[in-house]
Design an enzyme around this catalytic site. Structure first.
Site, PDB file in Angstrom:
ATOM      1  N   LYS A  22       0.823  -1.207   0.000  1.00 56.67           N
ATOM      2  CA  LYS A  22       0.000   0.000   0.000  1.00 56.67           C
ATOM      3  C   LYS A  22       0.858   1.258   0.000  1.00 56.67           C
ATOM      4  O   LYS A  22       0.659   2.170  -0.811  1.00 56.67           O
ATOM      5  CB  LYS A  22      -0.914   0.002   1.225  1.00 56.67           C
ATOM      6  N   ASN A  23       1.817   1.327   0.907  1.00 61.86           N
ATOM      7  CA  ASN A  23       2.573   2.564   1.081  1.00 61.86           C
ATOM      8  C   ASN A  23       3.508   2.846  -0.088  1.00 61.86           C
ATOM      9  O   ASN A  23       3.878   4.002  -0.311  1.00 61.86           O
ATOM     10  CB  ASN A  23       3.356   2.527   2.397  1.00 61.86           C
ATOM     11  N   CYS A 117      -6.002   8.186   8.481  1.00 63.95           N
ATOM     12  CA  CYS A 117      -6.318   7.759   9.837  1.00 63.95           C
ATOM     13  C   CYS A 117      -6.011   8.868  10.837  1.00 63.95           C
ATOM     14  O   CYS A 117      -5.007   9.579  10.714  1.00 63.95           O
ATOM     15  CB  CYS A 117      -5.493   6.519  10.204  1.00 63.95           C
ATOM     16  N   ARG A 122      -0.058  15.171  12.971  1.00 62.81           N
ATOM     17  CA  ARG A 122       0.813  14.690  11.892  1.00 62.81           C
ATOM     18  C   ARG A 122       1.104  15.872  10.965  1.00 62.81           C
ATOM     19  O   ARG A 122       0.574  15.974   9.862  1.00 62.81           O
ATOM     20  CB  ARG A 122       0.128  13.542  11.124  1.00 62.81           C
ATOM     21  N   ASP A 305       3.012   0.576  12.332  1.00 59.21           N
ATOM     22  CA  ASP A 305       1.842  -0.001  11.669  1.00 59.21           C
ATOM     23  C   ASP A 305       1.581  -1.446  12.082  1.00 59.21           C
ATOM     24  O   ASP A 305       0.558  -2.021  11.707  1.00 59.21           O
ATOM     25  CB  ASP A 305       2.004   0.069  10.146  1.00 59.21           C
ATOM     26  N   ARG A 397      -9.137   0.391   3.402  1.00 57.74           N
ATOM     27  CA  ARG A 397      -8.179   1.347   2.857  1.00 57.74           C
ATOM     28  C   ARG A 397      -6.841   0.681   2.556  1.00 57.74           C
ATOM     29  O   ARG A 397      -6.096   1.137   1.688  1.00 57.74           O
ATOM     30  CB  ARG A 397      -7.931   2.492   3.839  1.00 57.74           C
TER      31      ARG A 397
END
Length: 426
Positions: A22-23, A117, A122, A305, A397
């Site tokens: 994903k990232n 999220c 952040r 994570d 997601r």
């Protein structure tokens, strides 16, 4: 209001294939804006964040073709709009990668402050610091970042703290800047290496990705390419912990074992048996696990994570475990939901103290974010009784076909979809 309903207590067995990262994908997709020709991407995960990325590109004028479930062709040659649609940008954190790619291509970009999220504060100050150092000016008004530059010029940038997002944005901004850019105290995550490899396959000149010093010599143009996204180490780690929590025996296929070393070493320490091979590993769960102490750290430390998933497993371990979250302020919001299932966890700031219990019990719970949702699934799989998980859009997601993959491993999990009519009736 869609839900996962889990009838727990089933031992997971079999093989699961890990999807693309994903990232990595959510950085590589915006990077196609920099190419003079079409790009074909393989092993792209079919998840909501990727869908949003592709919708943003389409809205801006790119030609996006879904060749098959995990293969996408992107031709961004016809993009003319320098504004990322507001609602889409607000729904995912990685939307800020469009700042650097649009700035690089057009000299200007307008993107709303990113969503994703809710894990606490952040800020994007390190991103903006990089843009300014490269020669850009910016304003932030009404939640919109408006950034401009007549020319980007290579420079030396030192990050005040290790930050994955700002490292990626700096690479994307610098790859066509004039001269040499040196990034110091850079993040070292595998998806940063993957992005650099993708850009290099397009003709970029990037060295040192995966270390804390990255050197980028700007080039005049980048061409189209074909590229395969790396496997997702967080998805792999999630299934490793699910196998351990259910005392299962599962082969985790399509992985890069080196990317999993921080997870593998911690699981072995508490008693999980892991057999490692070239591109897969086998996880053999045990009856009970030992307590441990863990602190999340930037790569190659234990990843934030994976913290909620490991915490779910430690609720079943003998003794007192201590988990320290060093990355995000709100990462322990899911603990209240685990307590509803019988977990004995107390939280003091960024430290969770976990007293192992004999077993959890099924309960109705809510996912507060992506990885919290994965932790609740692991807890639900491990215990007798019914667990209903709401707000599963968070989970979708970042995990491709999660309920299907778990069903194939023997889990009793179904997705209950609420239609508009059902929602109105409720």
């Amino acid at each position: 209001m869609d839900k996962f309903i889990i009838n727990g207590g089933k031992r997971l067995t079999g093989t699961v294939n890990i999807s693309g990262a994903k990232n990595a994908a959510v950085a590589i997709i915006p990077a196609t804006i920099l190419a003079d020709g079409p790009c074909i991407l393989y092993n792209v995960p079919e998840i909501n964040d990727v869908s949003i990325d592709l919708r943003i590109l389409t809205e801006m004028g790119a030609e996006v073709k879904i060749i098959n479930k995990n293969t996408i062709r992107i031709d961004a040659a016809h993009i003319r709009d320098m504004v990322v649609p507001y609602e889409m940008a607000r729904s995912m954190r990685a939307s800020y990668y469009f700042l650097s790619t649009m700035l690089n291509r057009f000299g200007r970009a307008r993107v709303s402050m990113p969503g994703g999220c809710d894990l606490g504060d952040r800020p994007i100050d390190q991103h903006l610091k990089c843009f300014k150092a490269l020669g850009a000016d910016y304003t932030i008004e009404h939640g919109i970042v408006d950034i401009k530059a007549d020319k980007l010029i290579g420079t030396q940038i030192y990050f005040d703290r290790v930050t994955v997002g700002a490292t990626i944005n700096a690479i994307l901004a610098a790859c066509k800047a004039e001269g040499l850019t040196i990034l110091e105290n850079a993040a070292k995550e595998p998806h940063i290496v993957d992005l650099a490899n993708f850009l290099n396959s397009m003709g970029a000149d990037i060295m040192g990705a995966g270390t804390d010093v990255i050197k980028i010599r700007g080039v005049n143009k980048l061409h189209g390419t074909e590229y395969t996204v790396i496997p997702d180490q967080i998805e792999a780690g999630t299934y490793m912990i699910a196998a351990a929590a259910t005392k299962g025996n599962v082969i985790i296929n399509n992985i890069i074992p080196k990317h999993l070393e921080p997870i593998t070493s911690k699981l072995r320490k508490i008693g999980v048996v892991i057999e490692e091979h070239d591109d897969y590993l086998r996880v053999i769960g045990q009856e009970r696990y030992e307590k441990t102490t863990v602190k999340t750290m930037p790569h190659p430390g234990f990843p934030t994570d994976m913290q909620p998933q490991l915490t779910a497993l430690l609720t079943m371990a003998k003794g007192t475990s201590i988990v320290t979250e060093s990355m995000f302020d709100n990462r322990f919001r899911y603990v209240d939901e685990l307590r509803r299932m019988g977990a004995d966890i107390s939280v003091d700031g960024k430290v969770a103290i976990i007293e192992g219990v004999e077993h959890l019990t099924g309960a109705p719970v809510k996912a507060s974010d992506l990885r919290a949702g994965a932790a609740l699934i692991i807890a639900g799989l491990s215990t007798e009784g019914i667990t209903e998980i709401e707000d599963i859009y968070h989970i979708e997601r970042g995990y491709e076909d999660m309920e299907i993959k778990l069903q194939n491993l023997g889990a009793d999990i179904v997705k209950r979809v609420f239609t508009d009519g059902m929602r109105k009736a409720l």
